[in-house]
Design an enzyme around this catalytic site. Sequence first.
Site, PDB file in Angstrom:
ATOM      1  N   ASN A  62      -6.336  -2.570   2.059  1.00 15.45           N
ATOM      2  CA  ASN A  62      -6.328  -4.032   2.138  1.00 15.45           C
ATOM      3  C   ASN A  62      -7.757  -4.537   2.229  1.00 15.45           C
ATOM      4  OD1 ASN A  62      -3.541  -4.291   2.127  1.00 15.45           O
ATOM      5  ND2 ASN A  62      -3.375  -4.382   4.350  1.00 15.45           N
ATOM      6  N   ARG A  86       0.837  -1.212   0.000  1.00 12.97           N
ATOM      7  CA  ARG A  86       0.000   0.000   0.000  1.00 12.97           C
ATOM      8  C   ARG A  86       0.864   1.252   0.000  1.00 12.97           C
ATOM      9  NH1 ARG A  86      -3.393  -0.405   5.030  1.00 12.97           N
ATOM     10  NH2 ARG A  86      -1.519  -1.510   5.673  1.00 12.97           N
TER      11      ARG A  86
END
Length: 90
Positions: free
Chosen positions: A36, A18
């Site tokens: 996520n 990320r």
Amino acid sequence: MRAVTLKATGRVQGVGFRWATKVAADKCGVNGIVRNLMDGSVFIEAEGEDQRVQVFIDVVRQSPTDFGKVKHLEVHEVEPQNYHDFRITN
């Protein structure tokens, strides 16, 4: 303006994916979010100029971090949400 959602599967959680995706988005000049998902994948919304979004998709497909590996990347065209920056949302 092009807007897409991406779902990356593979080794994409617990490897800095990320954060690296946010860095890539900032470099490419696209706005959106990354988060996520409970199934172990990563969800991305990205929007910006057509060419910038395509470059971003290509970076994500190759994995923006050396520690990750994208096995499959789903890409869907969507309506723009008018994001003003790129954020990690979870």
